[in-house]
Design a protein around this motif. Sequence first.
Motif, PDB file in Angstrom:
ATOM      1  N   VAL A  43      53.029  38.619  39.964  1.00 52.14           N
ATOM      2  CA  VAL A  43      53.747  39.700  39.289  1.00 52.14           C
ATOM      3  C   VAL A  43      52.917  40.247  38.130  1.00 52.14           C
ATOM      4  N   PHE A  44      52.403  39.352  37.300  1.00 51.12           N
ATOM      5  CA  PHE A  44      51.638  39.801  36.136  1.00 51.12           C
ATOM      6  C   PHE A  44      50.276  40.357  36.532  1.00 51.12           C
ATOM      7  N   TYR A  45      49.701  39.823  37.594  1.00 49.69           N
ATOM      8  CA  TYR A  45      48.441  40.385  38.068  1.00 49.69           C
ATOM      9  C   TYR A  45      48.649  41.824  38.556  1.00 49.69           C
ATOM     10  N   PHE A  46      49.759  42.051  39.253  1.00 47.34           N
ATOM     11  CA  PHE A  46      50.049  43.390  39.753  1.00 47.34           C
ATOM     12  C   PHE A  46      50.284  44.362  38.598  1.00 47.34           C
ATOM     13  N   VAL A  47      51.054  43.907  37.574  1.00 47.79           N
ATOM     14  CA  VAL A  47      51.373  44.790  36.449  1.00 47.79           C
ATOM     15  C   VAL A  47      50.141  45.095  35.615  1.00 47.79           C
ATOM     16  N   PHE A  48      49.416  44.016  35.209  1.00 47.72           N
ATOM     17  CA  PHE A  48      48.303  44.213  34.281  1.00 47.72           C
ATOM     18  C   PHE A  48      46.965  44.461  34.986  1.00 47.72           C
ATOM     19  N   GLY A  49      46.848  43.999  36.208  1.00 47.52           N
ATOM     20  CA  GLY A  49      45.594  44.186  36.917  1.00 47.52           C
ATOM     21  C   GLY A  49      45.550  45.442  37.765  1.00 47.52           C
ATOM     22  N   LYS A  50      46.724  45.890  38.231  1.00 48.98           N
ATOM     23  CA  LYS A  50      46.774  47.058  39.104  1.00 48.98           C
ATOM     24  C   LYS A  50      47.391  48.270  38.404  1.00 48.98           C
ATOM     25  N   LEU A  51      48.649  48.139  37.959  1.00 51.46           N
ATOM     26  CA  LEU A  51      49.350  49.280  37.375  1.00 51.46           C
ATOM     27  C   LEU A  51      48.700  49.759  36.081  1.00 51.46           C
ATOM     28  N   LEU A  52      48.332  48.808  35.208  1.00 48.14           N
ATOM     29  CA  LEU A  52      47.756  49.178  33.922  1.00 48.14           C
ATOM     30  C   LEU A  52      46.237  49.208  33.940  1.00 48.14           C
ATOM     31  N   GLY A  53      45.654  48.795  35.052  1.00 50.39           N
ATOM     32  CA  GLY A  53      44.209  48.883  35.187  1.00 50.39           C
ATOM     33  C   GLY A  53      43.432  47.899  34.346  1.00 50.39           C
ATOM     34  N   ARG A  54      44.085  46.807  33.884  1.00 54.15           N
ATOM     35  CA  ARG A  54      43.365  45.822  33.081  1.00 54.15           C
ATOM     36  C   ARG A  54      42.906  44.704  34.001  1.00 54.15           C
ATOM     37  N   ARG A  55      41.639  44.745  34.399  1.00 61.81           N
ATOM     38  CA  ARG A  55      41.119  43.757  35.334  1.00 61.81           C
ATOM     39  C   ARG A  55      39.824  43.159  34.812  1.00 61.81           C
ATOM     40  N   PRO A  56      39.917  42.329  33.775  1.00 64.82           N
ATOM     41  CA  PRO A  56      38.701  41.687  33.277  1.00 64.82           C
ATOM     42  C   PRO A  56      38.136  40.734  34.317  1.00 64.82           C
ATOM     43  N   GLU A  57      36.919  40.337  34.106  1.00 59.62           N
ATOM     44  CA  GLU A  57      36.262  39.428  35.040  1.00 59.62           C
ATOM     45  C   GLU A  57      37.063  38.138  35.174  1.00 59.62           C
ATOM     46  N   ALA A  58      37.235  37.675  36.409  1.00 56.95           N
ATOM     47  CA  ALA A  58      37.975  36.441  36.696  1.00 56.95           C
ATOM     48  C   ALA A  58      39.382  36.483  36.101  1.00 56.95           C
ATOM     49  N   PHE A  59      40.045  37.639  36.263  1.00 56.24           N
ATOM     50  CA  PHE A  59      41.374  37.787  35.674  1.00 56.24           C
ATOM     51  C   PHE A  59      42.387  36.846  36.313  1.00 56.24           C
ATOM     52  N   ILE A  60      42.301  36.639  37.620  1.00 57.07           N
ATOM     53  CA  ILE A  60      43.266  35.765  38.291  1.00 57.07           C
ATOM     54  C   ILE A  60      43.186  34.337  37.755  1.00 57.07           C
ATOM     55  N   PRO A  61      42.003  33.697  37.697  1.00 61.25           N
ATOM     56  CA  PRO A  61      41.945  32.359  37.108  1.00 61.25           C
ATOM     57  C   PRO A  61      42.386  32.347  35.650  1.00 61.25           C
ATOM     58  N   PHE A  62      41.972  33.360  34.892  1.00 63.57           N
ATOM     59  CA  PHE A  62      42.360  33.470  33.487  1.00 63.57           C
ATOM     60  C   PHE A  62      43.879  33.471  33.351  1.00 63.57           C
ATOM     61  N   LEU A  63      44.546  34.258  34.164  1.00 59.70           N
ATOM     62  CA  LEU A  63      46.002  34.362  34.106  1.00 59.70           C
ATOM     63  C   LEU A  63      46.674  33.094  34.599  1.00 59.70           C
ATOM     64  N   LEU A  64      46.151  32.536  35.672  1.00 65.70           N
ATOM     65  CA  LEU A  64      46.787  31.373  36.286  1.00 65.70           C
ATOM     66  C   LEU A  64      46.755  30.154  35.373  1.00 65.70           C
ATOM     67  N   VAL A  65      45.644  29.946  34.659  1.00 65.93           N
ATOM     68  CA  VAL A  65      45.567  28.817  33.719  1.00 65.93           C
ATOM     69  C   VAL A  65      46.666  28.944  32.665  1.00 65.93           C
ATOM     70  N   LEU A 120      45.718  24.344  41.041  1.00 63.85           N
ATOM     71  CA  LEU A 120      44.892  25.221  40.212  1.00 63.85           C
ATOM     72  C   LEU A 120      43.422  24.830  40.274  1.00 63.85           C
ATOM     73  N   LEU A 121      43.147  23.539  40.148  1.00 59.95           N
ATOM     74  CA  LEU A 121      41.757  23.075  40.171  1.00 59.95           C
ATOM     75  C   LEU A 121      41.098  23.364  41.523  1.00 59.95           C
ATOM     76  N   ILE A 122      41.861  23.166  42.598  1.00 56.81           N
ATOM     77  CA  ILE A 122      41.335  23.482  43.928  1.00 56.81           C
ATOM     78  C   ILE A 122      41.042  24.978  44.038  1.00 56.81           C
ATOM     79  N   PHE A 123      41.941  25.784  43.497  1.00 55.04           N
ATOM     80  CA  PHE A 123      41.754  27.233  43.527  1.00 55.04           C
ATOM     81  C   PHE A 123      40.516  27.647  42.740  1.00 55.04           C
ATOM     82  N   LEU A 124      40.318  27.039  41.565  1.00 56.05           N
ATOM     83  CA  LEU A 124      39.166  27.396  40.738  1.00 56.05           C
ATOM     84  C   LEU A 124      37.853  27.087  41.451  1.00 56.05           C
ATOM     85  N   VAL A 125      37.799  25.940  42.113  1.00 54.57           N
ATOM     86  CA  VAL A 125      36.589  25.576  42.852  1.00 54.57           C
ATOM     87  C   VAL A 125      36.367  26.559  44.003  1.00 54.57           C
ATOM     88  N   ALA A 126      37.462  26.898  44.714  1.00 54.64           N
ATOM     89  CA  ALA A 126      37.350  27.850  45.822  1.00 54.64           C
ATOM     90  C   ALA A 126      36.958  29.240  45.318  1.00 54.64           C
TER      91      ALA A 126
END
Length: 255
Positions: A43-65, A120-126
């Motif tokens: 939800v937050f990735y869609f709002v801040f990464g798509k709708l608002l265009g805020r997509r910093p590098e590695a945003f998904i891991p940053f948000l998930l942590v 989360l750790l498995i995701f980060l490695v992947a």
Amino acid sequence: MISSRRTKDILLYKTYAELKAEAQRNFLGFLWWVIEPILFMLVFYFVFGKLLGRRPEAFIPFLLVGLVVWLWGQATIAQGAAAITANRGLLNQAFVPKALFPTVIFLKNTFKFLFALLMLLIFLVAYGFEATPIWLEAIPVLVVGGLFILGSAYLAAALTPFFPDLQVLIDNGLRVLFFISGIFYDIDTLNTSYKAVFQANPAAVLIDSLRTILLAGEHADWWRLGSVLAGALCIGGAGYAIMRVNESRYAKIAY
């Protein structure tokens, strides 16, 4: 008076019973322990990464942590505030140390958190992050975080039966903390006079420390973590003392 060994048995049994009951209430059972933080993150990735265009590098891991840590603390403190009153049926049946109730909540949510942390750790490695020995520094960070969360749950559980409106204040306070803890943005990039206040937030310290270790592969700021630990011991000690002093009063005010 219940012996310490009996109290430990009750603690372990109630924790197991809470986890089992929660899993059985839903069709997907324990899978929700993984699905919930993932849905929240999407939800937050869609709002801040798509709708608002805020997509910093590695945003998904940053948000998930940030989300995984936040959900652990938010659930434990919110549920811990009602831990004693929710067990009013047991209060007049036998003497049980009141600290047991928020402790059960903490253990239940910590078990779920560790499950989500593994994912989360498995995701980060992947995703491409390298699992280096510095990741082991996440362990003391999580210990400090756990002590702060448990201490906060103790204090909330100790006071809420005497001040029922405190539950509402805690719920709304957690909503405010959610937006000032840097879960979906980097506090260091803020250009505001409140930046120092945001950085002093214990939740922000814990989240930033884990991101520094897991995403940047660098050492955390142990001085900042030390201040969180000191606060955790003070808050937890105060909550535990209040519960001990008022052991006999909780049964009376619960009815």
